[in-house]
Design a protein around this motif. Structure first.
Motif, PDB file in Angstrom:
ATOM      1  N   TYR A  65     -14.107   2.635  37.373  1.00  0.00           N
ATOM      2  CA  TYR A  65     -12.865   1.962  37.000  1.00  0.00           C
ATOM      3  C   TYR A  65     -13.000   1.288  35.636  1.00  0.00           C
ATOM      4  O   TYR A  65     -12.101   1.352  34.796  1.00  0.00           O
ATOM      5  N   GLU A  66     -14.121   0.612  35.435  1.00  0.00           N
ATOM      6  CA  GLU A  66     -14.300  -0.148  34.203  1.00  0.00           C
ATOM      7  C   GLU A  66     -14.299   0.756  32.970  1.00  0.00           C
ATOM      8  O   GLU A  66     -13.753   0.400  31.928  1.00  0.00           O
ATOM      9  N   ILE A  67     -14.894   1.939  33.105  1.00  0.00           N
ATOM     10  CA  ILE A  67     -14.979   2.854  31.963  1.00  0.00           C
ATOM     11  C   ILE A  67     -13.684   3.633  31.790  1.00  0.00           C
ATOM     12  O   ILE A  67     -13.075   3.644  30.717  1.00  0.00           O
ATOM     13  N   TYR A  68     -13.231   4.278  32.878  1.00  0.00           N
ATOM     14  CA  TYR A  68     -12.106   5.213  32.755  1.00  0.00           C
ATOM     15  C   TYR A  68     -10.759   4.499  32.672  1.00  0.00           C
ATOM     16  O   TYR A  68      -9.868   4.934  31.934  1.00  0.00           O
ATOM     17  N   LYS A  69     -10.624   3.382  33.397  1.00  0.00           N
ATOM     18  CA  LYS A  69      -9.328   2.707  33.438  1.00  0.00           C
ATOM     19  C   LYS A  69      -9.229   1.544  32.460  1.00  0.00           C
ATOM     20  O   LYS A  69      -8.172   1.300  31.887  1.00  0.00           O
ATOM     21  N   ALA A  70     -10.340   0.807  32.282  1.00  0.00           N
ATOM     22  CA  ALA A  70     -10.282  -0.407  31.464  1.00  0.00           C
ATOM     23  C   ALA A  70     -10.860  -0.221  30.070  1.00  0.00           C
ATOM     24  O   ALA A  70     -10.751  -1.116  29.237  1.00  0.00           O
ATOM     25  N   GLY A  71     -11.503   0.906  29.808  1.00  0.00           N
ATOM     26  CA  GLY A  71     -11.996   1.182  28.462  1.00  0.00           C
ATOM     27  C   GLY A  71     -13.267   0.467  28.077  1.00  0.00           C
ATOM     28  O   GLY A  71     -13.600   0.381  26.886  1.00  0.00           O
ATOM     29  N   ILE A  72     -13.997  -0.048  29.062  1.00  0.00           N
ATOM     30  CA  ILE A  72     -15.280  -0.697  28.759  1.00  0.00           C
ATOM     31  C   ILE A  72     -16.284   0.373  28.323  1.00  0.00           C
ATOM     32  O   ILE A  72     -16.258   1.509  28.797  1.00  0.00           O
ATOM     33  N   GLU A  73     -17.180   0.011  27.420  1.00  0.00           N
ATOM     34  CA  GLU A  73     -18.161   0.970  26.924  1.00  0.00           C
ATOM     35  C   GLU A  73     -18.976   1.552  28.081  1.00  0.00           C
ATOM     36  O   GLU A  73     -19.373   0.827  29.001  1.00  0.00           O
ATOM     37  N   PRO A  74     -19.219   2.872  28.049  1.00  0.00           N
ATOM     38  CA  PRO A  74     -19.989   3.494  29.132  1.00  0.00           C
ATOM     39  C   PRO A  74     -21.357   2.837  29.310  1.00  0.00           C
ATOM     40  O   PRO A  74     -22.068   2.583  28.333  1.00  0.00           O
ATOM     41  N   HIS A  75     -21.683   2.569  30.557  1.00  0.00           N
ATOM     42  CA  HIS A  75     -22.981   1.962  30.863  1.00  0.00           C
ATOM     43  C   HIS A  75     -23.295   2.202  32.336  1.00  0.00           C
ATOM     44  O   HIS A  75     -22.428   2.621  33.108  1.00  0.00           O
ATOM     45  N   TRP A  76     -24.523   1.953  32.703  1.00  0.00           N
ATOM     46  CA  TRP A  76     -24.955   2.084  34.090  1.00  0.00           C
ATOM     47  C   TRP A  76     -25.083   0.696  34.715  1.00  0.00           C
ATOM     48  O   TRP A  76     -25.313  -0.288  34.009  1.00  0.00           O
ATOM     49  N   VAL A  77     -24.971   0.651  36.048  1.00  0.00           N
ATOM     50  CA  VAL A  77     -25.308  -0.562  36.798  1.00  0.00           C
ATOM     51  C   VAL A  77     -26.327  -0.163  37.857  1.00  0.00           C
ATOM     52  O   VAL A  77     -26.389   0.999  38.271  1.00  0.00           O
ATOM     53  N   PRO A  78     -27.161  -1.093  38.298  1.00  0.00           N
ATOM     54  CA  PRO A  78     -28.162  -0.756  39.320  1.00  0.00           C
ATOM     55  C   PRO A  78     -27.488  -0.310  40.621  1.00  0.00           C
ATOM     56  O   PRO A  78     -26.502  -0.904  41.059  1.00  0.00           O
ATOM     57  N   GLY A  79     -28.038   0.759  41.216  1.00  0.00           N
ATOM     58  CA  GLY A  79     -27.514   1.259  42.479  1.00  0.00           C
ATOM     59  C   GLY A  79     -28.398   0.884  43.645  1.00  0.00           C
ATOM     60  O   GLY A  79     -29.383   0.142  43.495  1.00  0.00           O
ATOM     61  N   LEU A  80     -28.075   1.408  44.841  1.00  0.00           N
ATOM     62  CA  LEU A  80     -28.873   1.127  46.038  1.00  0.00           C
ATOM     63  C   LEU A  80     -30.213   1.841  46.024  1.00  0.00           C
ATOM     64  O   LEU A  80     -31.139   1.459  46.738  1.00  0.00           O
ATOM     65  N   ASP A  81     -30.294   2.925  45.251  1.00  0.00           N
ATOM     66  CA  ASP A  81     -31.531   3.701  45.103  1.00  0.00           C
ATOM     67  C   ASP A  81     -32.041   4.231  46.447  1.00  0.00           C
ATOM     68  O   ASP A  81     -33.232   4.156  46.753  1.00  0.00           O
ATOM     69  N   LEU A  82     -31.141   4.810  47.241  1.00  0.00           N
ATOM     70  CA  LEU A  82     -31.532   5.378  48.531  1.00  0.00           C
ATOM     71  C   LEU A  82     -31.950   6.837  48.431  1.00  0.00           C
ATOM     72  O   LEU A  82     -32.585   7.359  49.350  1.00  0.00           O
ATOM     73  N   VAL A  83     -31.596   7.518  47.341  1.00  0.00           N
ATOM     74  CA  VAL A  83     -31.895   8.941  47.223  1.00  0.00           C
ATOM     75  C   VAL A  83     -33.249   9.190  46.566  1.00  0.00           C
ATOM     76  O   VAL A  83     -33.947  10.150  46.905  1.00  0.00           O
ATOM     77  N   SER A  84     -33.627   8.335  45.626  1.00  0.00           N
ATOM     78  CA  SER A  84     -34.886   8.547  44.894  1.00  0.00           C
ATOM     79  C   SER A  84     -36.099   8.715  45.818  1.00  0.00           C
ATOM     80  O   SER A  84     -36.931   9.605  45.583  1.00  0.00           O
ATOM     81  N   PRO A  85     -36.237   7.888  46.886  1.00  0.00           N
ATOM     82  CA  PRO A  85     -37.394   8.092  47.778  1.00  0.00           C
ATOM     83  C   PRO A  85     -37.414   9.462  48.450  1.00  0.00           C
ATOM     84  O   PRO A  85     -38.489   9.976  48.793  1.00  0.00           O
ATOM     85  N   LEU A  86     -36.237  10.069  48.656  1.00  0.00           N
ATOM     86  CA  LEU A  86     -36.191  11.384  49.284  1.00  0.00           C
ATOM     87  C   LEU A  86     -36.711  12.463  48.351  1.00  0.00           C
ATOM     88  O   LEU A  86     -37.333  13.441  48.781  1.00  0.00           O
ATOM     89  N   LEU A  87     -36.446  12.297  47.054  1.00  0.00           N
ATOM     90  CA  LEU A  87     -36.764  13.332  46.076  1.00  0.00           C
ATOM     91  C   LEU A  87     -38.093  13.106  45.381  1.00  0.00           C
ATOM     92  O   LEU A  87     -38.619  14.025  44.753  1.00  0.00           O
ATOM     93  N   GLY A  88     -38.591  11.896  45.448  1.00  0.00           N
ATOM     94  CA  GLY A  88     -39.796  11.593  44.697  1.00  0.00           C
ATOM     95  C   GLY A  88     -39.528  11.472  43.206  1.00  0.00           C
ATOM     96  O   GLY A  88     -40.440  11.586  42.395  1.00  0.00           O
ATOM     97  N   SER A  89     -38.268  11.270  42.850  1.00  0.00           N
ATOM     98  CA  SER A  89     -37.874  11.176  41.451  1.00  0.00           C
ATOM     99  C   SER A  89     -36.605  10.355  41.378  1.00  0.00           C
ATOM    100  O   SER A  89     -35.758  10.446  42.273  1.00  0.00           O
ATOM    101  N   PRO A  90     -36.423   9.535  40.323  1.00  0.00           N
ATOM    102  CA  PRO A  90     -35.171   8.785  40.206  1.00  0.00           C
ATOM    103  C   PRO A  90     -33.976   9.743  40.176  1.00  0.00           C
ATOM    104  O   PRO A  90     -34.046  10.821  39.584  1.00  0.00           O
ATOM    105  N   ALA A  91     -32.895   9.338  40.802  1.00  0.00           N
ATOM    106  CA  ALA A  91     -31.714  10.203  40.871  1.00  0.00           C
ATOM    107  C   ALA A  91     -30.456   9.355  40.856  1.00  0.00           C
ATOM    108  O   ALA A  91     -30.426   8.255  41.420  1.00  0.00           O
ATOM    109  N   VAL A  92     -29.426   9.888  40.209  1.00  0.00           N
ATOM    110  CA  VAL A  92     -28.101   9.272  40.269  1.00  0.00           C
ATOM    111  C   VAL A  92     -27.137  10.296  40.864  1.00  0.00           C
ATOM    112  O   VAL A  92     -27.335  11.510  40.721  1.00  0.00           O
ATOM    113  N   ILE A  93     -26.120   9.798  41.539  1.00  0.00           N
ATOM    114  CA  ILE A  93     -25.154  10.658  42.222  1.00  0.00           C
ATOM    115  C   ILE A  93     -23.840  10.616  41.466  1.00  0.00           C
ATOM    116  O   ILE A  93     -23.340   9.540  41.139  1.00  0.00           O
TER     117      ILE A  93
END
Length: 409
Positions: A144-172
């Motif tokens: 919402y912040e990027i697409y609707k409000a025009g804030i500069e693209p950036h990441w925020v910390p996630g729950l990080d539930l997938v990385s342990p499954l893959l053995g590698s950092p992952a974003v969805i």
């Protein structure tokens, strides 16, 4: 870990996902199924979204789902512990549309993330779609912040539930193949290629991007060690701009995902014995409405009234089937406008068909009666009688009166 993590790109309460939901919930058995309302908890229509989702699972999937409300961390101790106990004991936890950053703020510094992760360890099912799916990675997109409000693209910390499954950092990234933008690029959950490439460069080198298309589900079976792709679209594994694509029907070994994965054919999931096998629905309400409009056009051109009526009724049913879809879209209004247009166009056809038959036939009957009158004047009784008899055979009764011939159907 032995549970099932399901990531849906969109359509989590649409007709397209009915079969996957049925198959997934078969695995849950009698354990309680709950809908976590956090991602859309800030919306004024949150109650309506919950009600539509519960109705969808009851009517289309055949499963009772209870709403677990955590729109904000409860301040009352008893209310808080009841909610956490429900989450801990549930066999299936579902979350869907809304804002990923809002959900992360409400879950941060609470037991909720650990309980969701624990669900996967104890054989439960975690089914996150759309906005909720974004929270599962090491980093999340503030859509919402990027697409609707025009804030500069950036990441925020996630729950990080997938990385342990893959053995590698992952974003969805759900909505991976989104095309709502028409002439501008809204793929990759409304980021487009330019913004995604810039954001990807900010991630650690080894980070994977897992893209799930709309109306598509990826089932990470932790006991089998596989990721199966179901639905209408594809599952994409991207690293530094290079992508490996796995279509629906693929099974990928989770251990190989970091290198792109090796796919094998997916054996069809049998439908429950008591559930009829549904025909494959269209991928969106718009696609279904467009197909029915084309069918209506053909019927109207052929003056096939029954065909027109059937198309209208089918469109009304499709609109009802998609009414539970909790993704925000104007497709419902577009379909409603199309339905009204079809009714008007059928009415125009009916106006011609509903004209008084006497009005339509009068010029032809009058011509024949004139010919009969001339035959009578010429004492050509045979022709006069033939005209009368032929009109009678066609359903037109002629009576001779002192004022002249009269006729009626």
């Amino acid at each position: 870990m032995s549970g099932l993590l399901v990531i849906m790109g969109s359509g989590e309460t649409a007709p397209t996902m009915v079969k996957p939901h049925r198959a997934i919930l078969e695995r849950v058995g009698e354990r309680r199924a709950v809908l976590l309302d956090t991602p859309y908890g800030f919306q004024s229509n949150a109650d309506d979204i919950s009600a539509r989702a519960v109705g969808y699972f009851a009517a289309s999937v055949g499963r009772q789902v209870d709403v677990l409300s955590w729109r904000r961390p409860p301040t009352d101790t008893l209310e808080r512990e009841r909610a956490l106990t429900t989450l801990r004991e549930a066999g299936w936890v579902f979350a869907g549309p809304g804002s990923p950053t809002y959900a992360l703020r409400q879950w941060r510094d609470t037991p909720v993330p650990d309980l969701i992760a624990g669900k996967l360890r104890d054989g439960g099912v975690v089914c996150f779609a759309s906005a909720a799916a974004l929270t599962l990675g090491s980093h999340a997109i503030p859509v919402y912040e990027i697409y609707k409000a025009g804030i500069e693209p950036h990441w925020v910390p996630g729950l990080d539930l997938v990385s342990p499954l893959l053995g590698s950092p992952a974003v969805i990234i759900p909505h991976y193949d989104n095309a709502e933008g028409g002439h501008h690029d809204t793929r990759y959950c409304y980021l487009g290629e330019g913004r995604l490439a810039a954001m990807e460069a900010e991630l650690p080198e080894e980070t994977l991007i897992l893209g799930v298309d709309e109306h598509t589900a990826v089932l990470f079976d932790l006991s089998a060690g596989t990721a199966a792709v179901l639905g209408n679209g594809q599952f994409t594994i991207r690293r530094r701009g290079e992508s490996t694509v796995h279509p629906a029907g693929s099974v990928v070994a989770i251990a190989t995902l970091a290198s792109g994965g090796s796919a094998a054919p997916l054996a069809p999931t049998p439908a429950p014995a008591e559930a009829p096998v549904d025909p494959s629905p269209e991928s969106s309400l718009k696609a279904a409405a467009d197909a029915l409009e084309a069918r209506f056009d053909i019927a109207l051109a052929g003056r096939d009234v029954d065909g027109c009526v059937a198309a209208i009724l089918d469109l009304e049913q499709v609109m009802a089937d998609w009414a539970a879809d909790t993704n925000i879209s104007d497709e419902g209004e577009q379909a409603r406008a199309l339905l009204r247009s079809m009714v008007v166009r059928l009415g125009e056809l009916a106006r011609a068909g509903a004209r008084d038959p006497r009005e339509v036939l009068e010029p032809y009957v009058s011509l024949l009666l004139d010919l009969r009158a001339r035959a009578r004047d010429a004492r050509d009784w045979a022709t006069s009688d033939e005209v009368r008899d032929r009109l009678a055979a066609a359903g037109v009764e002629v009576r001779d009166t002192p004022a002249g011939p009269e006729w009626e159907l």
